[in-house]
Design an enzyme around this catalytic site. Structure first.
Site, mmCIF file in Angstrom:
data_model
loop_
_atom_site.group_PDB
_atom_site.id
_atom_site.type_symbol
_atom_site.label_atom_id
_atom_site.label_comp_id
_atom_site.label_asym_id
_atom_site.label_seq_id
_atom_site.Cartn_x
_atom_site.Cartn_y
_atom_site.Cartn_z
ATOM 1 N N GLY A 9 30.007 42.352 79.374
ATOM 2 C CA GLY A 9 31.220 41.627 79.752
ATOM 3 C C GLY A 9 32.000 41.242 78.499
ATOM 4 N N ARG A 87 28.704 23.510 82.808
ATOM 5 C CA ARG A 87 27.703 24.489 82.382
ATOM 6 C C ARG A 87 26.462 24.391 83.269
ATOM 7 N NH1 ARG A 87 29.609 23.043 77.204
ATOM 8 N NH2 ARG A 87 30.648 24.777 76.185
ATOM 9 N N ASP A 147 30.160 25.754 68.074
ATOM 10 C CA ASP A 147 30.697 24.391 68.108
ATOM 11 C C ASP A 147 31.211 23.981 66.725
ATOM 12 O OD1 ASP A 147 30.074 24.180 70.812
ATOM 13 O OD2 ASP A 147 28.043 23.467 70.407
ATOM 14 N N ARG A 150 34.483 25.714 66.043
ATOM 15 C CA ARG A 150 35.600 25.048 66.740
ATOM 16 C C ARG A 150 36.024 23.791 65.971
ATOM 17 N NH1 ARG A 150 33.260 26.227 72.744
ATOM 18 N NH2 ARG A 150 34.492 28.113 73.090
ATOM 19 N N HIS A 174 24.335 22.217 73.636
ATOM 20 C CA HIS A 174 25.661 22.817 73.786
ATOM 21 C C HIS A 174 26.220 22.306 75.105
ATOM 22 C CE1 HIS A 174 28.842 25.637 73.223
ATOM 23 N NE2 HIS A 174 28.528 26.400 74.236
HETATM 24 N N1 APR Z 1 21.655 42.416 84.017
HETATM 25 C C1 APR Z 1 22.562 42.857 83.131
HETATM 26 N N2 APR Z 1 23.823 42.396 83.095
HETATM 27 C C2 APR Z 1 24.168 41.468 83.983
HETATM 28 C C3 APR Z 1 23.263 40.946 84.927
HETATM 29 C C4 APR Z 1 21.951 41.476 84.921
HETATM 30 N N3 APR Z 1 21.023 41.040 85.788
HETATM 31 N N4 APR Z 1 23.919 40.035 85.679
HETATM 32 C C5 APR Z 1 25.176 39.959 85.219
HETATM 33 N N5 APR Z 1 25.341 40.827 84.188
HETATM 34 C C6 APR Z 1 26.541 41.130 83.430
HETATM 35 C C7 APR Z 1 27.791 41.222 84.306
HETATM 36 O O1 APR Z 1 27.830 42.457 85.015
HETATM 37 C C8 APR Z 1 28.893 41.093 83.275
HETATM 38 O O2 APR Z 1 29.336 42.360 82.804
HETATM 39 O O3 APR Z 1 26.853 40.126 82.493
HETATM 40 C C9 APR Z 1 28.227 40.309 82.127
HETATM 41 C C10 APR Z 1 28.855 38.957 81.900
HETATM 42 O O4 APR Z 1 30.135 39.166 81.443
HETATM 43 P P1 APR Z 1 31.379 38.219 81.781
HETATM 44 O O5 APR Z 1 31.405 37.931 83.241
HETATM 45 O O6 APR Z 1 32.573 38.815 81.144
HETATM 46 O O7 APR Z 1 30.980 36.839 81.078
HETATM 47 P P2 APR Z 1 31.106 36.488 79.522
HETATM 48 O O8 APR Z 1 32.415 35.838 79.268
HETATM 49 O O9 APR Z 1 30.726 37.671 78.720
HETATM 50 O O10 APR Z 1 29.989 35.352 79.400
HETATM 51 C C11 APR Z 1 28.623 35.679 79.466
HETATM 52 O O11 APR Z 1 27.959 33.955 77.951
HETATM 53 O O12 APR Z 1 29.257 32.319 76.975
HETATM 54 C C12 APR Z 1 28.361 32.608 78.006
HETATM 55 O O13 APR Z 1 28.920 31.061 79.770
HETATM 56 C C13 APR Z 1 28.966 32.399 79.379
HETATM 57 O O14 APR Z 1 26.933 32.633 80.595
HETATM 58 C C14 APR Z 1 28.108 33.295 80.215
HETATM 59 C C15 APR Z 1 27.773 34.449 79.268
#
Ligand code: APR
Length: 307
Positions: A9, A87, A147, A150, A174
């Protein structure tokens, strides 16, 4: 060096791009549960290699076989925070995700170092340690670097100075109870309390504490990822290059800072073995009280986990 990033992601893909562009790995594996997403992003990223001049081989996959023998695993899988969501609201969903991905990843890479980014950070790092069974020096959470970054940005903006001359320290969990330390935060070596009045410091500290939600409120459909990915990659670089950098990270405390059996942000030395040392600095009674409160919040959240 083989590095796996789990979650393709916003945070994961941006971290992968930074790792590749810095050539921190010869092989970089991007894993996600969504079919096609890591393959597409991985290939697209690799197609930038001839232009950006990096030789890191980027491979996107849904399968953990490809990740076998990784030295470092960055866990970013999970759902991101939406407006109005704390969170902690994320905890139950992301705990299941982090548990699943950790199990699969460590089965392939039993010698790896895990760096966790998924939120709520301190609790998810605990999940990764518990599920992996790894020693504490191989399971580290990324929060303090972000943190502090920031806090450093807000200080630089306030004073109209280069961020390069600003250093800052933020301890604790955090979350809303993080503990920024103004007296250990400096501009060109001068402590913050000698440079600005208390009201200004308090305003910047509050903005740092609310730094995550400020971005969520702007983006509306996701959370921050440029600074979080930079911060995770700084930790990875310290490990890959065995730099022995002192960075604030979430560490499993075993009596340090009078805290036990809890993940909490403290200064640690990062090198090739992972967390090589926890640096203990002297805190004022107020700072220690802030850290204690922060650790209690994390413990209470850990107690709610059903693993
Ligand atoms: N296995 C692999 N990937 C997964 C799984 C899993 N079981 N479940 C979810 N994902 C993937 C999603 O498909 C997505 O592509 O995790 C990715 C998360 O990406 P985003 O939704 O873009 O979230 P992002 O902004 O990257 O944040 C990810 O980091 O900062 C923290 O709070 C935030 O917990 C969150 C994490």
């Amino acid at each position: 060096m083989k590095i796996t990033v789990i979650g393709a992601g916003n945070v994961g893909a941006t971290a992968a791009q930074r790792i590749a562009e810095k050539e921190l790995a010869t092989e970089l594996i991007l894993v996600d549960v969504v079919d096609g997403l890591p393959q597409g992003k991985g290939l697209d990223m690799y197609e930038s290699a001839p232009v950006e001049d990096f030789d890191t081989k980027v491979i996107g996959t849904n399968s953990y076989d490809v990740t076998a023998g990784s030295d470092i695993i960055l866990i970013t899988a999970g759902i991101a925070r939406k407006p109005g969501m704390s969170r902690d609201d994320l905890q139950a969903t992301n705990a299941n995700i982090v548990k699943t991905v950790t199990e699969q990843a460590v089965a392939q890479s039993p010698q790896s170092i895990l760096i966790v980014v998924s939120n709520p950070l301190d609790v998810m790092t605990y999940v990764a340690m518990k599920v992996s069974g790894f020693e504490r020096h191989r399971v580290i959470g990324m929060a303090g670097v972000l943190d502090s970054a920031r806090f450093r940005s807000f200080i630089a903006m306030e004073m109209n100075v280069s961020v390069e001359d600003v250093s800052a320290f933020v301890l604790g969990g955090h979350g809303d109870s993080m503990v920024p330390l103004p007296r250990y935060s400096t501009v060109a070596g001068i402590p913050l309390p000698d440079l600005m009045d208390q009201a200004t410091i308090d305003r910047l500290v509050k903005r740092t504490r609310d730094g995550g939600i400020e971005i969520v409120n702007y983006l509306k459909t996701g959370s921050a990822y440029y600074a979080p990915s930079s911060s995770a990659v700084q930790m990875i670089e310290a490990i890959v290059k065995d730099k022995k950098r002192i960075l604030p990270c979430a560490a499993w405390l075993q009596g340090e800072y009078n805290l036990k059996d809890v993940y909490c942000g403290v200064p640690v030395k990062l090198g090739r073995k992972g967390m090589e040392e926890i640096i203990q600095i002297k805190l004022t009674p107020e700072e220690q009280a802030g850290l204690n409160k922060s650790a209690e919040d994390v413990k209470a959240s850990i107690a709610k986990l059903k693993l």
